[in-house]
Write a protein that holds these residues in place. Structure first.
Motif, PDB file in Angstrom:
ATOM      1  N   LEU A 174     -33.365  46.869  25.421  1.00  0.00           N
ATOM      2  CA  LEU A 174     -32.481  48.007  25.230  1.00  0.00           C
ATOM      3  C   LEU A 174     -32.242  48.218  23.736  1.00  0.00           C
ATOM      4  O   LEU A 174     -32.171  47.252  22.973  1.00  0.00           O
ATOM      5  CB  LEU A 174     -31.142  47.777  25.929  1.00  0.00           C
ATOM      6  N   SER A 175     -32.110  49.470  23.362  1.00  0.00           N
ATOM      7  CA  SER A 175     -31.764  49.823  21.990  1.00  0.00           C
ATOM      8  C   SER A 175     -30.431  50.550  21.982  1.00  0.00           C
ATOM      9  O   SER A 175     -30.078  51.239  22.942  1.00  0.00           O
ATOM     10  CB  SER A 175     -32.829  50.725  21.380  1.00  0.00           C
TER      11      SER A 175
ATOM     12  N   ILE B 222     -21.552  44.302  17.484  1.00  0.00           N
ATOM     13  CA  ILE B 222     -21.980  45.129  18.605  1.00  0.00           C
ATOM     14  C   ILE B 222     -22.008  44.301  19.879  1.00  0.00           C
ATOM     15  O   ILE B 222     -22.716  43.299  19.975  1.00  0.00           O
ATOM     16  CB  ILE B 222     -23.380  45.726  18.360  1.00  0.00           C
ATOM     17  N   GLY B 223     -21.220  44.720  20.821  1.00  0.00           N
ATOM     18  CA  GLY B 223     -21.181  44.054  22.116  1.00  0.00           C
ATOM     19  C   GLY B 223     -22.005  44.810  23.139  1.00  0.00           C
ATOM     20  O   GLY B 223     -22.129  46.026  23.075  1.00  0.00           O
ATOM     21  N   TRP B 224     -22.576  44.051  24.058  1.00  0.00           N
ATOM     22  CA  TRP B 224     -23.273  44.640  25.201  1.00  0.00           C
ATOM     23  C   TRP B 224     -22.484  44.304  26.459  1.00  0.00           C
ATOM     24  O   TRP B 224     -22.184  43.141  26.722  1.00  0.00           O
ATOM     25  CB  TRP B 224     -24.691  44.091  25.307  1.00  0.00           C
ATOM     26  N   PHE B 225     -22.171  45.317  27.203  1.00  0.00           N
ATOM     27  CA  PHE B 225     -21.444  45.171  28.454  1.00  0.00           C
ATOM     28  C   PHE B 225     -22.293  45.739  29.586  1.00  0.00           C
ATOM     29  O   PHE B 225     -23.218  46.512  29.349  1.00  0.00           O
ATOM     30  CB  PHE B 225     -20.111  45.935  28.392  1.00  0.00           C
ATOM     31  N   ARG B 226     -21.937  45.372  30.789  1.00  0.00           N
ATOM     32  CA  ARG B 226     -22.627  45.958  31.925  1.00  0.00           C
ATOM     33  C   ARG B 226     -21.659  46.127  33.083  1.00  0.00           C
ATOM     34  O   ARG B 226     -20.666  45.406  33.189  1.00  0.00           O
ATOM     35  CB  ARG B 226     -23.820  45.113  32.344  1.00  0.00           C
ATOM     36  N   GLN B 227     -21.973  47.087  33.925  1.00  0.00           N
ATOM     37  CA  GLN B 227     -21.144  47.335  35.095  1.00  0.00           C
ATOM     38  C   GLN B 227     -22.038  47.605  36.288  1.00  0.00           C
ATOM     39  O   GLN B 227     -22.787  48.585  36.302  1.00  0.00           O
ATOM     40  CB  GLN B 227     -20.192  48.506  34.858  1.00  0.00           C
ATOM     41  N   ALA B 228     -21.956  46.719  37.252  1.00  0.00           N
ATOM     42  CA  ALA B 228     -22.717  46.867  38.489  1.00  0.00           C
ATOM     43  C   ALA B 228     -21.893  47.667  39.491  1.00  0.00           C
ATOM     44  O   ALA B 228     -20.658  47.710  39.391  1.00  0.00           O
ATOM     45  CB  ALA B 228     -23.067  45.502  39.052  1.00  0.00           C
ATOM     46  N   PRO B 229     -22.534  48.296  40.459  1.00  0.00           N
ATOM     47  CA  PRO B 229     -21.797  49.078  41.462  1.00  0.00           C
ATOM     48  C   PRO B 229     -20.729  48.242  42.156  1.00  0.00           C
ATOM     49  O   PRO B 229     -21.001  47.141  42.626  1.00  0.00           O
ATOM     50  CB  PRO B 229     -22.899  49.500  42.436  1.00  0.00           C
TER      51      PRO B 229
ATOM     52  N   LYS C 269     -21.874  40.819  12.754  1.00  0.00           N
ATOM     53  CA  LYS C 269     -22.294  41.611  11.596  1.00  0.00           C
ATOM     54  C   LYS C 269     -23.459  40.951  10.863  1.00  0.00           C
ATOM     55  O   LYS C 269     -24.308  41.625  10.294  1.00  0.00           O
ATOM     56  CB  LYS C 269     -21.121  41.801  10.646  1.00  0.00           C
ATOM     57  N   SER C 270     -23.491  39.638  10.913  1.00  0.00           N
ATOM     58  CA  SER C 270     -24.559  38.920  10.216  1.00  0.00           C
ATOM     59  C   SER C 270     -25.833  38.808  11.047  1.00  0.00           C
ATOM     60  O   SER C 270     -26.838  38.299  10.556  1.00  0.00           O
ATOM     61  CB  SER C 270     -24.086  37.509   9.835  1.00  0.00           C
ATOM     62  N   GLY C 271     -25.780  39.255  12.294  1.00  0.00           N
ATOM     63  CA  GLY C 271     -26.981  39.271  13.119  1.00  0.00           C
ATOM     64  C   GLY C 271     -27.102  38.143  14.115  1.00  0.00           C
ATOM     65  O   GLY C 271     -28.115  38.030  14.802  1.00  0.00           O
ATOM     66  N   SER C 272     -26.084  37.304  14.232  1.00  0.00           N
ATOM     67  CA  SER C 272     -26.132  36.215  15.218  1.00  0.00           C
ATOM     68  C   SER C 272     -25.801  36.735  16.598  1.00  0.00           C
ATOM     69  O   SER C 272     -24.910  37.559  16.763  1.00  0.00           O
ATOM     70  CB  SER C 272     -25.142  35.118  14.837  1.00  0.00           C
ATOM     71  N   SER C 273     -26.513  36.219  17.591  1.00  0.00           N
ATOM     72  CA  SER C 273     -26.260  36.585  18.981  1.00  0.00           C
ATOM     73  C   SER C 273     -25.283  35.576  19.557  1.00  0.00           C
ATOM     74  O   SER C 273     -25.552  34.376  19.553  1.00  0.00           O
ATOM     75  CB  SER C 273     -27.568  36.590  19.774  1.00  0.00           C
TER      76      SER C 273
ATOM     77  N   SER D 288     -30.161  41.398  18.764  1.00  0.00           N
ATOM     78  CA  SER D 288     -30.623  41.427  17.381  1.00  0.00           C
ATOM     79  C   SER D 288     -30.260  42.781  16.793  1.00  0.00           C
ATOM     80  O   SER D 288     -29.840  43.695  17.504  1.00  0.00           O
ATOM     81  CB  SER D 288     -32.133  41.186  17.291  1.00  0.00           C
ATOM     82  N   ARG D 289     -30.406  42.880  15.485  1.00  0.00           N
ATOM     83  CA  ARG D 289     -30.068  44.142  14.840  1.00  0.00           C
ATOM     84  C   ARG D 289     -31.030  44.438  13.714  1.00  0.00           C
ATOM     85  O   ARG D 289     -31.550  43.525  13.071  1.00  0.00           O
ATOM     86  CB  ARG D 289     -28.624  44.131  14.359  1.00  0.00           C
ATOM     87  N   ASP D 290     -31.232  45.726  13.476  1.00  0.00           N
ATOM     88  CA  ASP D 290     -32.025  46.199  12.345  1.00  0.00           C
ATOM     89  C   ASP D 290     -31.134  47.205  11.621  1.00  0.00           C
ATOM     90  O   ASP D 290     -31.083  48.387  11.990  1.00  0.00           O
ATOM     91  CB  ASP D 290     -33.318  46.849  12.837  1.00  0.00           C
ATOM     92  N   ASN D 291     -30.444  46.714  10.611  1.00  0.00           N
ATOM     93  CA  ASN D 291     -29.483  47.580   9.924  1.00  0.00           C
ATOM     94  C   ASN D 291     -30.178  48.734   9.202  1.00  0.00           C
ATOM     95  O   ASN D 291     -29.590  49.814   9.050  1.00  0.00           O
ATOM     96  CB  ASN D 291     -28.647  46.762   8.942  1.00  0.00           C
TER      97      ASN D 291
END
Length: 122
Positions: free
Chosen positions: A20-21, A34-41, A53-57, A71-74
């Motif tokens: 995903l981008s 940047i957080g990634w969230f998800r919502q299932a039905p 901000k420094s790119g660590s997951s 990951s990030r590509d600033n």
């Protein structure tokens, strides 16, 4: 206009991969975690991964730990979520969100994308 736009979702078989981008416009992503969230039905939105901000997951939920990596590509003002070994239970709408610090709480984030569907099915 400040905006986050997700892309890269779709249909994938169990065991497959997707990336995903999350692209930002109107502001610089490198000022934000940047957080990634998800919502299932029928379920509440849950936080899975976060890219500092420094790119660590970090903050990977147990359900995705070892399978999802951020990951990030600033330079491109874009953040990515690589999802491997996908399972049926990963089916959900996925959202990226920008905030000052990584957090599993959705309220900690200032800006949200519109969400993108990921469906894992055989």
């Amino acid at each position: 206009q400040l905006q986050l736009v997700e892309s890269g979702g779709g249909l994938v078989q169990p065991g497959g991969s997707l990336r995903l981008s999350c692209a930002a416009s109107g502001f610089a992503l490198d000022d934000y975690a940047i957080g990634w969230f998800r919502q299932a039905p029928g379920k509440e939105r849950e936080g899975g991964s976060c890219i500092t901000k420094s790119g660590s997951s970090t903050n990977n939920a147990d359900s995705v730990k070892g399978r999802f990596t951020g990951s990030r590509d600033n330079a491109k003002n874009t953040v990515y979520l690589q999802m491997n070994s996908l399972k049926l239970e990963d089916t959900a709408i996925y959202y990226c969100a920008a905030g000052r610090l990584c957090s599993r709480r959705s309220g900690a984030y200032d800006y949200w994308g519109q969400g993108i569907q990921v469906t894992v099915s055989s």
